[in-house]
Design an enzyme around this catalytic site. Structure first.
Site, PDB file in Angstrom:
ATOM      1  N   ARG A  30      12.205  -6.979  -4.686  1.00 59.98           N
ATOM      2  CA  ARG A  30      10.803  -6.970  -3.919  1.00 59.98           C
ATOM      3  C   ARG A  30       9.992  -7.977  -4.161  1.00 59.98           C
ATOM      4  NH1 ARG A  30       8.775  -0.900  -2.554  1.00 59.98           N
ATOM      5  NH2 ARG A  30       7.411  -2.173  -1.199  1.00 59.98           N
TER       6      ARG A  30
ATOM      7  N   ILE B 175      -5.963   2.029 -13.124  1.00 60.70           N
ATOM      8  CA  ILE B 175      -5.798   1.699 -11.649  1.00 60.70           C
ATOM      9  C   ILE B 175      -4.824   2.671 -10.901  1.00 60.70           C
ATOM     10  CG2 ILE B 175      -5.290   0.100  -9.860  1.00 60.70           C
ATOM     11  CD1 ILE B 175      -7.667  -0.808 -11.756  1.00 60.70           C
TER      12      ILE B 175
ATOM     13  N   ARG C   7      -1.818   6.812  -3.375  1.00 62.82           N
ATOM     14  CA  ARG C   7      -2.465   5.512  -2.827  1.00 62.82           C
ATOM     15  C   ARG C   7      -3.225   5.735  -1.763  1.00 62.82           C
ATOM     16  NH1 ARG C   7       1.927   1.132  -4.134  1.00 62.82           N
ATOM     17  NH2 ARG C   7       0.062  -0.333  -3.711  1.00 62.82           N
ATOM     18  N   PRO C   8      -4.530   6.473  -1.681  1.00 60.38           N
ATOM     19  CA  PRO C   8      -5.388   6.678  -0.480  1.00 60.38           C
ATOM     20  C   PRO C   8      -5.639   5.260   0.203  1.00 60.38           C
ATOM     21  CG  PRO C   8      -6.909   6.734  -2.226  1.00 60.38           C
ATOM     22  CD  PRO C   8      -5.232   6.693  -2.855  1.00 60.38           C
ATOM     23  N   ILE C   9      -6.151   5.407   1.667  1.00 59.79           N
ATOM     24  CA  ILE C   9      -6.527   4.110   2.219  1.00 59.79           C
ATOM     25  C   ILE C   9      -7.674   4.409   2.950  1.00 59.79           C
ATOM     26  CG2 ILE C   9      -4.078   3.205   2.866  1.00 59.79           C
ATOM     27  CD1 ILE C   9      -4.707   4.460   5.579  1.00 59.79           C
ATOM     28  N   ASP C  10      -8.669   5.422   2.262  1.00 57.09           N
ATOM     29  CA  ASP C  10     -10.028   5.728   2.827  1.00 57.09           C
ATOM     30  C   ASP C  10     -10.858   4.590   2.919  1.00 57.09           C
ATOM     31  OD1 ASP C  10      -9.590   6.042  -0.073  1.00 57.09           O
ATOM     32  OD2 ASP C  10     -11.805   6.314   0.076  1.00 57.09           O
ATOM     33  N   GLN C  11     -10.829   3.548   1.875  1.00 61.80           N
ATOM     34  CA  GLN C  11     -11.705   2.385   1.966  1.00 61.80           C
ATOM     35  C   GLN C  11     -11.290   1.490   3.226  1.00 61.80           C
ATOM     36  OE1 GLN C  11     -14.582   2.387  -0.001  1.00 61.80           O
ATOM     37  NE2 GLN C  11     -13.448   4.478  -0.457  1.00 61.80           N
TER      38      GLN C  11
ATOM     39  N   CYS D 147       5.701   1.432  -3.295  1.00 59.98           N
ATOM     40  CA  CYS D 147       6.160   1.680  -4.726  1.00 59.98           C
ATOM     41  C   CYS D 147       5.325   3.071  -5.215  1.00 59.98           C
ATOM     42  CB  CYS D 147       5.764   0.552  -5.642  1.00 59.98           C
ATOM     43  SG  CYS D 147       7.207  -0.609  -6.022  1.00 59.98           S
TER      44      CYS D 147
ATOM     45  N   LYS E 105       3.521 -13.272  -3.989  1.00 64.69           N
ATOM     46  CA  LYS E 105       3.842 -12.307  -3.313  1.00 64.69           C
ATOM     47  C   LYS E 105       2.632 -11.665  -2.673  1.00 64.69           C
ATOM     48  CE  LYS E 105       4.639  -8.301  -4.552  1.00 64.69           C
ATOM     49  NZ  LYS E 105       4.411  -6.797  -4.501  1.00 64.69           N
TER      50      LYS E 105
ATOM     51  N   ARG F 143       4.599  -1.357   2.057  1.00 60.62           N
ATOM     52  CA  ARG F 143       3.443  -0.751   2.294  1.00 60.62           C
ATOM     53  C   ARG F 143       2.165  -2.081   2.679  1.00 60.62           C
ATOM     54  NH1 ARG F 143       0.207   3.275  -0.008  1.00 60.62           N
ATOM     55  NH2 ARG F 143      -1.889   2.503  -0.092  1.00 60.62           N
TER      56      ARG F 143
HETATM   57  C1  EPZ Z   1      -2.586  -4.116  -4.499  1.00 62.63           C
HETATM   58  O1  EPZ Z   1      -2.247  -2.839  -4.134  1.00 62.63           O
HETATM   59  C2  EPZ Z   1      -1.256  -4.960  -5.043  1.00 62.63           C
HETATM   60  N1  EPZ Z   1      -0.427  -4.699  -3.660  1.00 62.63           N
HETATM   61  C3  EPZ Z   1      -0.560  -4.142  -5.993  1.00 62.63           C
HETATM   62  O2  EPZ Z   1       0.615  -4.888  -6.519  1.00 62.63           O
HETATM   63  C4  EPZ Z   1      -1.483  -4.017  -7.152  1.00 62.63           C
HETATM   64  O3  EPZ Z   1      -0.941  -3.190  -8.235  1.00 62.63           O
HETATM   65  C5  EPZ Z   1      -3.074  -3.400  -6.733  1.00 62.63           C
HETATM   66  O4  EPZ Z   1      -3.407  -4.289  -5.745  1.00 62.63           O
HETATM   67  C6  EPZ Z   1      -4.179  -3.522  -7.892  1.00 62.63           C
HETATM   68  O5  EPZ Z   1      -4.018  -4.711  -8.339  1.00 62.63           O
HETATM   69  C7  EPZ Z   1      -0.446  -5.784  -2.777  1.00 62.63           C
HETATM   70  O6  EPZ Z   1      -1.141  -6.765  -2.972  1.00 62.63           O
HETATM   71  C8  EPZ Z   1       0.530  -5.846  -1.847  1.00 62.63           C
HETATM   72  P1  EPZ Z   1      -5.842  -1.267  -4.155  1.00 62.63           P
HETATM   73  P2  EPZ Z   1      -3.251  -2.098  -3.316  1.00 62.63           P
HETATM   74  O7  EPZ Z   1      -6.202  -1.026  -2.827  1.00 62.63           O
HETATM   75  O8  EPZ Z   1      -4.005  -3.019  -2.453  1.00 62.63           O
HETATM   76  C9  EPZ Z   1      -7.478   3.014  -5.112  1.00 62.63           C
HETATM   77  C10 EPZ Z   1       2.830  -5.040  -7.165  1.00 62.63           C
HETATM   78  O9  EPZ Z   1       3.526  -4.476  -8.126  1.00 62.63           O
HETATM   79  N2  EPZ Z   1      -8.039   2.982  -3.742  1.00 62.63           N
HETATM   80  O10 EPZ Z   1      -6.615  -2.310  -4.909  1.00 62.63           O
HETATM   81  O11 EPZ Z   1      -2.549  -0.908  -2.492  1.00 62.63           O
HETATM   82  C11 EPZ Z   1      -6.390   3.190  -5.349  1.00 62.63           C
HETATM   83  O12 EPZ Z   1      -5.841   4.416  -5.219  1.00 62.63           O
HETATM   84  C12 EPZ Z   1       1.604  -4.130  -6.481  1.00 62.63           C
HETATM   85  O13 EPZ Z   1       2.884  -6.213  -6.867  1.00 62.63           O
HETATM   86  C13 EPZ Z   1      -8.652   4.100  -2.804  1.00 62.63           C
HETATM   87  O14 EPZ Z   1      -9.118   5.073  -3.677  1.00 62.63           O
HETATM   88  O15 EPZ Z   1      -4.175  -1.654  -4.409  1.00 62.63           O
HETATM   89  C14 EPZ Z   1      -6.110   2.307  -6.741  1.00 62.63           C
HETATM   90  O16 EPZ Z   1      -6.465   3.332  -7.625  1.00 62.63           O
HETATM   91  C15 EPZ Z   1       2.128  -2.768  -6.748  1.00 62.63           C
HETATM   92  N3  EPZ Z   1      -8.984   4.042  -1.728  1.00 62.63           N
HETATM   93  C16 EPZ Z   1      -7.505   1.568  -6.873  1.00 62.63           C
HETATM   94  O17 EPZ Z   1      -8.022   1.984  -5.306  1.00 62.63           O
HETATM   95  C17 EPZ Z   1      -8.372   3.031  -0.865  1.00 62.63           C
HETATM   96  O18 EPZ Z   1      -8.623   3.208   0.519  1.00 62.63           O
HETATM   97  C18 EPZ Z   1      -6.844   0.035  -6.414  1.00 62.63           C
HETATM   98  O19 EPZ Z   1      -5.758   0.058  -5.222  1.00 62.63           O
HETATM   99  C19 EPZ Z   1      -7.573   2.093  -1.381  1.00 62.63           C
HETATM  100  C20 EPZ Z   1      -7.455   1.985  -2.715  1.00 62.63           C
END
Ligand code: EPZ
Length: 433
Positions: A398, A328, A123-127, A118, A23, A94
């Site tokens: 989902r 995480i 879940r910030p998107i600053d990066q 979810c 997925k 998302r």
């Molecule tokens: C992906 O989410 C997955 N979703 C999630 O799967 C998974 O739990 C997660 O990666 C971790 O492996 C998809 O691939 C669609 P991240 P994502 O950005 O990309 C922080 C499932 O069950 N962060 O790697 O949203 C964040 O808060 C789902 O299938 C920032 O601080 O996760 C977290 O602590 C749920 N700033 C960490 O990084 C940012 O700009 C990892 O998040 C982005 C993230």
């Protein structure tokens, strides 16, 4: 009509199950597919709700989407007429924010409503934004939308402060069509990062190092059509591995990549399960009560956060005390109250769960709090004494294709019924009693 699972626990899972496409790779790949004006064919698509919503979002901006069959789609981005993704889609899924990187790369302009998803923590998107800005885009947040725009995208050296799957994929897509050579340091290394990079390369992109500590992207002028098959889903495979061990069953899990499963296999072996690797399959069996261990979730190749609830569930029935640390997402213990209602003994302190294994869980009326937690509750129910109902299964749907069907084929007593369909519920109870 709202549906629920009804499950009678106590049967060891046995037989063979085939894992669907990943997925989280598919979400990135579908978004990237709109970056060409030629037709892209994607195979081994998982037939799950998140994928279907993203395909609707892609069709909504004017791209041609032909669902050839449940697992194959053809996409052509030539006819795109809108660069704005509605809240309606982002609210449901998302990952529609991947269209930000894809549209920005291709058209140098995109806007997407701020994401939900979810509820597993903030879940910030600053990066993501940092990456787009480094490539020369102007990014603003206005009226609930993120708007990104650039005259040209120019390659840059980007260091991610947090290892992020989403930011890595978004930046990779935008940089694929930027001018010059972009370097992403401290990227995520998950199997789906590699799959999205391979897919972009199959369309003519020039991305090297995906899956390592540095990704190098030489921008190209445009991307062409491609045919691509998505990798198997690491987390679906892991979920069946844990289910096999937890029910003390014997299951051959087919169509997976054993290398992706190493962190999960290691923990299952540690708690006493047998794990046998083949080229594209893993056999998991167990005949006695699991032991106890410590788990810390980490970015790949560490133990995945998406397997934390399932693993904590088997440990809840283990012999001894286990410690789980979630590094995480801070809000990923919402299933714990449900397990406690089944008789588990778990205490959560901050991001640590202290699990005192109990010998047996008992069936109860439960509600799935999110996707992976929902799957974990199904595993608990398959092991528990008596009947369990689980509602809010829309979360499970989902990300798991035909979850109940695959479990039934392994001998589980599980059925999906309408919540108020007393007749079917009675019939199920009679059949399995
Ligand atoms: C992906 O989410 C997955 N979703 C999630 O799967 C998974 O739990 C997660 O990666 C971790 O492996 C998809 O691939 C669609 P991240 P994502 O950005 O990309 C922080 C499932 O069950 N962060 O790697 O949203 C964040 O808060 C789902 O299938 C920032 O601080 O996760 C977290 O602590 C749920 N700033 C960490 O990084 C940012 O700009 C990892 O998040 C982005 C993230």
């Amino acid at each position: 009509m709202e549906q629920q699972y009804i499950i009678k626990g106590g049967k060891p899972l046995a037989g063979e199950v085939t894992i669907s496409g990943a997925k989280n790779a598919a979400l990135g790949i579908l978004a990237a597919a709109i970056m060409s004006d030629e037709t892209v064919t994607i195979e081994n698509l998982p037939n799950v709700r998140d994928i279907n919503v993203l395909l609707q979002a892609i069709a909504d901006i004017g791209a041609y989407v032909d669902r050839v069959d449940a697992h194959t789609v053809k996409i052509n981005g030539k006819s795109i007429h809108s660069l704005s993704i509605n809240y309606e889609f982002i609210n449901k899924i998302r990952a529609s924010y991947y269209l930000l990187g894809a549209l920005l790369g291709k058209y140098k302009s995109a806007q997407v409503a701020l994401p939900g998803g979810c509820d597993i923590g903030s879940r910030p998107i600053d990066q993501h934004i940092k990456g787009f800005e480094a490539l020369g885009a102007k990014v603003v947040i206005e009226h609930g939308m993120i708007k990104a725009q650039a005259k040209e995208l120019i390659a840059n050296h980007i260091y991610l402060d947090v290892v992020s799957v989403g930011a890595t994929i978004n930046i990779m897509m935008a940089a694929a069509l930027a001018q010059g050579k972009t370097i992403i340091e401290n990227p995520a290394k998950e199997p789906h990062i590699v799959d999205v990079a391979n897919f972009l390369n199959s369309m003519g992109a020039n991305i090297k190092g995906a899956g390592t500590d540095v990704i190098r992207i030489r921008g190209v002028e445009k991307l062409h059509g491609s045919e691509y098959s998505i990798i198997p889903d690491q987390i679906e495979a892991g979920t069946f591995m844990v289910a096999a061990a937890a029910t003390r069953g014997d299951v051959l899990i087919k169509n997976l990549i054993p290398k992706h499963m190493e962190a999960i296999s290691a923990k299952l072996i540690e708690i006493g399960a047998q794990v046998e690797e083949f080229d594209e399959a893993i056999r998991v069996s167990a005949s006695s009560r699991p032991g106890h261990t410590r788990i810390k979730t980490q970015p790949y190749p560490g133990f995945p956060t998406d397997m934390q609830p399932q693993m904590a569930t088997i440990l809840a029935m283990g012999n001894g005390t286990s410690i789980v640390t979630e590094n995480i997402f801070e809000n990923r213990y919402k299933y714990v109250d449900e397990l406690v209602r089944m008789g588990a003994s778990i205490k959560v302190e901050g991001n640590v769960a202290i699990i005192n294994g109990v010998e047996r869980l008992s069936g109860a009326a439960l509600s799935a709090p999110d996707l992976r937690a929902g799957a974990a509750l199904v595993i608990a129910a398959l092991c528990a004494d008596g009947f369990t109902t689980i509602d809010q299964i829309k979360y499970v749907e989902r990300g798991y294709e035909d979850f109940e069907g695959k479990l039934q084929s392994l001998g589980a007593d599980i059925e999906k019924v309408d919540v108020d369909d007393e007749k079917s519920i009675q019939k199920f109870r009679l059949r399995v009693s």
